[in-house]
Scaffold this motif. Structure first.
Motif, short mmCIF file in Angstrom:
data_model
loop_
_atom_site.label_atom_id
_atom_site.label_comp_id
_atom_site.label_asym_id
_atom_site.label_seq_id
_atom_site.Cartn_x
_atom_site.Cartn_y
_atom_site.Cartn_z
N ALA A 68 0.82 -1.21 0.00
CA ALA A 68 0.00 0.00 0.00
C ALA A 68 0.85 1.26 0.00
N THR A 69 0.26 2.33 -0.52
CA THR A 69 0.90 3.64 -0.42
C THR A 69 -0.09 4.59 0.24
N LEU A 70 0.46 5.53 0.97
CA LEU A 70 -0.32 6.57 1.61
C LEU A 70 0.49 7.83 1.30
N ALA A 71 0.31 8.34 0.11
CA ALA A 71 1.28 9.33 -0.37
C ALA A 71 0.67 10.33 -1.34
N TRP A 72 1.29 11.50 -1.37
CA TRP A 72 0.94 12.56 -2.31
C TRP A 72 1.50 12.19 -3.69
N ASN A 73 1.21 13.07 -4.65
CA ASN A 73 1.79 12.88 -5.98
C ASN A 73 3.25 13.29 -5.93
N GLY A 74 4.14 12.35 -6.25
CA GLY A 74 5.57 12.66 -6.22
C GLY A 74 6.37 11.54 -6.84
N TYR A 75 7.69 11.79 -7.00
CA TYR A 75 8.53 10.83 -7.72
C TYR A 75 8.66 9.49 -7.00
N ARG A 76 8.68 9.49 -5.68
CA ARG A 76 8.81 8.21 -4.97
C ARG A 76 7.55 7.36 -5.18
N HIS A 77 6.42 8.04 -5.17
CA HIS A 77 5.16 7.34 -5.43
C HIS A 77 5.21 6.72 -6.83
N LEU A 78 5.77 7.46 -7.78
CA LEU A 78 5.87 6.97 -9.16
C LEU A 78 6.77 5.73 -9.24
N GLU A 79 7.87 5.77 -8.50
CA GLU A 79 8.77 4.60 -8.47
C GLU A 79 8.05 3.37 -7.94
N LEU A 80 7.19 3.59 -6.93
CA LEU A 80 6.43 2.47 -6.37
C LEU A 80 5.39 1.95 -7.37
N TYR A 81 4.81 2.86 -8.17
CA TYR A 81 3.87 2.43 -9.21
C TYR A 81 4.51 1.33 -10.07
N PHE A 82 5.77 1.58 -10.46
CA PHE A 82 6.41 0.62 -11.37
C PHE A 82 7.08 -0.52 -10.60
N GLY A 83 7.74 -0.20 -9.48
CA GLY A 83 8.45 -1.22 -8.72
C GLY A 83 7.51 -2.29 -8.16
N VAL A 84 6.38 -1.85 -7.61
CA VAL A 84 5.44 -2.80 -7.00
C VAL A 84 4.74 -3.63 -8.09
N SER A 85 4.07 -2.95 -9.03
CA SER A 85 3.32 -3.70 -10.05
C SER A 85 4.26 -4.47 -10.96
N GLY A 86 5.42 -3.88 -11.27
CA GLY A 86 6.37 -4.52 -12.20
C GLY A 86 6.82 -5.89 -11.72
N THR A 87 6.85 -6.08 -10.40
CA THR A 87 7.28 -7.38 -9.85
C THR A 87 6.11 -8.31 -9.59
N GLY A 88 4.92 -7.91 -9.97
CA GLY A 88 3.76 -8.80 -9.81
C GLY A 88 3.06 -8.64 -8.48
N ARG A 89 3.53 -7.69 -7.66
CA ARG A 89 2.75 -7.38 -6.44
C ARG A 89 1.68 -6.36 -6.82
N VAL A 90 0.76 -6.15 -5.90
CA VAL A 90 -0.38 -5.28 -6.23
C VAL A 90 -0.26 -3.96 -5.47
N LEU A 91 -0.22 -2.88 -6.23
CA LEU A 91 -0.11 -1.56 -5.62
C LEU A 91 -1.49 -1.13 -5.11
N HIS A 92 -1.57 -0.90 -3.82
CA HIS A 92 -2.84 -0.49 -3.23
C HIS A 92 -2.70 0.96 -2.76
N THR A 93 -3.28 1.86 -3.53
CA THR A 93 -3.17 3.28 -3.18
C THR A 93 -4.27 3.62 -2.17
N LEU A 94 -3.83 4.00 -0.97
CA LEU A 94 -4.78 4.34 0.09
C LEU A 94 -5.10 5.83 0.05
#
Ligand code: AMP
Length: 547
Positions: A68-94
């Motif tokens: 999960a992420t609990l975050a504003w719009n920013g570059y770290r959030h963007l990295e998680l978009y790709f890092g989490v989903s890219g590895t087959g985990r599910v990005l859950h934006t809270l």
């Protein structure tokens, strides 16, 4: 006979691979929680997403586990978009604007294993951590030296310390494109929230369609500012479409006020921005008060709730910015329609063109829609008949996460499943759809329907009105009658009588509200939409004049 083309699964990792190889120098600019402006590139985002992937592997999280992420719009959030989903985990934006109890309920329901959060939300995390037994890893999106010693959260790590030392090599895994990639809970105005579970395939197809010229028209020459949060339907998919096209991304972080947004629009030469009407209201207010003009902004996508005509006029006529009125839902990834003219409409007189542009628009490729009556019969596309709006397509949900609420679809005679949007709409002969209401907000007066959106739009056109919400009030004879609840602009004045007179000639007499209720604030929900349920509760003792 099968086609003989290469078969590659449509995976989110392919977007960041593309952005790095073909738009590596493309900029990503973020206003950080720390207050400064951070600059990076698609190349660096790709590199750090691979570090995130390695860091996630080190936690031993399984394929399909929720991060999960609990975050504003920013570059770290963007990295998680790709890092989490890219590895087959599910990005859950809270959604951090939710009440702590609701947030904890959602974390538990999703069975999140890790939560990555901006430091702004540390108090919120402290409030819910003990109630979230599935979460084994709490990661603060900050440098190691910004981590408070006494956070009170077991094993809290800083994001930079957690991922920063990892290898930048990572081979993105290949898997079924129908695997889940991310999830988002709906606003849940009734009952418990339910989640839409997006897939890699649905996300990529949506990214293609959203970038098309008659959709959001994204290109490598654009600088895009999503004010719409990355925690709400993946910022309308803009991070994905931007990676596909190589557009520059500009992230506002926590600073959503008119002044801060305007500064970024100007300093980063933003050409396209996207957000809900309430945000643009603040921006326009700031421009008007300070006599400012945009120097690079060409278009703004406005959706999430109906865009008042007065706002479309202000952007178009006073500031030369094209408004793209768009409609969609969490359950639709979210894009359903965007309003751009066809050839036939460009030949219409300017007034007629404007009328078309006020509608929510035409279905983007990939989305089919229809309006139906109560029995499910399709209604005519005449621009007048209203009906329940149903949609189908490859980025529209087939069911909610964990099958909550049973099968949401309605099946036609051919057995095709359609998702009922809960919106009431007309569709005209050229395919332009117009939302007249949420089905639960329609005002039923004497057997006829009054569109709360129409009543609100007229009030919003009055120079003294900052925000207006129309709700139906019980009436012994007519069943319900409309009342308009109004928040005035600071320092502006308008009386009840003046406002009611303002409706003369703009709608039929029986649709004019019976009363005006002035309030200091109209309650907004977690995604910036007016909360009519709350408003109705606040006005529970209200009695219509003469009743
Ligand atoms: P959400 O899933 O929270 O994004 O809410 C989706 C709902 O927002 C839709 O079903 C509509 O009722 C409303 N909505 C979204 N965009 C628009 C729009 N442009 N005009 C009117 N209502 C909208």
């Amino acid at each position: 006979m099968l086609g003989q083309m290469q078969s590659q699964p449509l995976l989110i990792s392919s977007l960041i691979v593309h952005a790095e190889r073909h738009h590596g120098e493309g900029e990503i600019v973020s206003r950080r929680v720390e207050g400064d402006i951070h600059r990076t590139t698609w190349r660096d985002i790709a590199r750090r997403s691979r570090q995130v992937a390695n860091a996630l592997d080190s936690l031993g999280l399984a394929f399909g586990d929720r991060v999960a992420t609990l975050a504003w719009n920013g570059y770290r959030h963007l990295e998680l978009y790709f890092g989490v989903s890219g590895t087959g985990r599910v990005l859950h934006t809270l959604n951090p604007r939710l009440h702590p109890e609701q947030l904890a309920w959602i974390v538990n329901h999703a069975e999140d294993r890790a939560v990555c959060f901006d430091m702004t939300f540390l108090p919120l995390v402290k409030a819910v951590a003990a109630q979230c037994p599935t979460v084994k890893h709490w990661i603060a999106l900050c440098d190691a030296d910004k981590l408070p010693a006494d956070s009170g959260i077991d094993g809290l790590q800083s994001y930079e310390a957690w991922m920063g030392e990892r290898s930048t090599d990572h081979v993105w895994p290949s898997f079924d494109e129908n695997s889940a990639s991310s999830m988002c809970y709906t606003s849940g105005t009734t009952g418990n929230p339910k989640a839409a579970l997006y897939s890699h395939r649905s996300t990529i197809l949506h990214a293609f369609s959203a970038a098309l010229p008659d959709s959001l028209n994204l290109s490598a020459r654009d600088s895009v500012l999503p004010v719409v949060p990355m925690f709400h339907v993946n910022a309308w998919g803009l991070p994905y479409s931007a990676a596909a096209t190589g557009a520059k991304l500009v992230f506002p972080g926590p600073a959503m006020d008119g002044k801060s947004i305007f500064e970024l629009l100007e300093s980063e030469k933003v050409t396209m921005a996207a957000g809900v009407p309430t945000v643009w209201q603040m921006l326009l207010g700031h421009l008007q008060q300070n006599g400012l003009r945009f120097s690079t902004l060409k278009r703004t996508v406005i959706g999430g709730s109906a865009c008042p005509p007065a706002m479309i006029h202000a952007f178009n006529e006073q500031y030369g910015v094209t408004v793209l009125h768009a409609w969609g839902m969490t359950e639709m990834s979210p894009l359903g329609t965007v309003c751009t003219l066809k050839n036939a409409q460009t030949a219409l007189p300017p007034d007629e063109q404007t009328k078309v542009l006020l509608k929510q628009g035409r279905a983007v490729y990939g989305v089919d829609m229809k309006i139906v009556d109560e029995a499910g019969n399709e209604l005519p596309w005449d621009g007048k008949t209203t009906g329940d709006l149903l949609v189908r397509g490859p980025w529209i949900i087939a069911s909610y996460f964990k099958g909550e609420g049973g099968d949401p679809l309605r099946y036609d005679a051919q057995g095709q499943g359609w998702f009922p949007t809960g919106d009431v709409a007309t569709i005209d002969a050229a395919g332009f759809m117009q939302i007249t209401d949420r089905s639960k907000d329609v005002i039923k007066s004497g057997g006829e329907w009054i569109s709360s959106i129409d009543v609100e739009n007229i009030a919003m056109a009055h120079p003294a009105v900052a925000m207006a919400a129309c709700i139906g009030m019980k009436h012994p004879k007519w069943d319900e009658r409309p009342v308009v609840v109004v928040m005035k602009k600071p320092g502006a004045e308008v009386s009840r009588e003046e406002l009611l007179a303002f409706y003369d000639g703009k709608i039929a007499k029986w649709q004019v509200p019976d009363d005006v209720v002035f309030v200091d604030a109209i309650p907004l929900g977690a995604t910036g939409k007016m909360q009519k349920m709350t408003l109705r509760q606040q006005l529970k003792d209200y009695v219509l004049p003469g009743v």
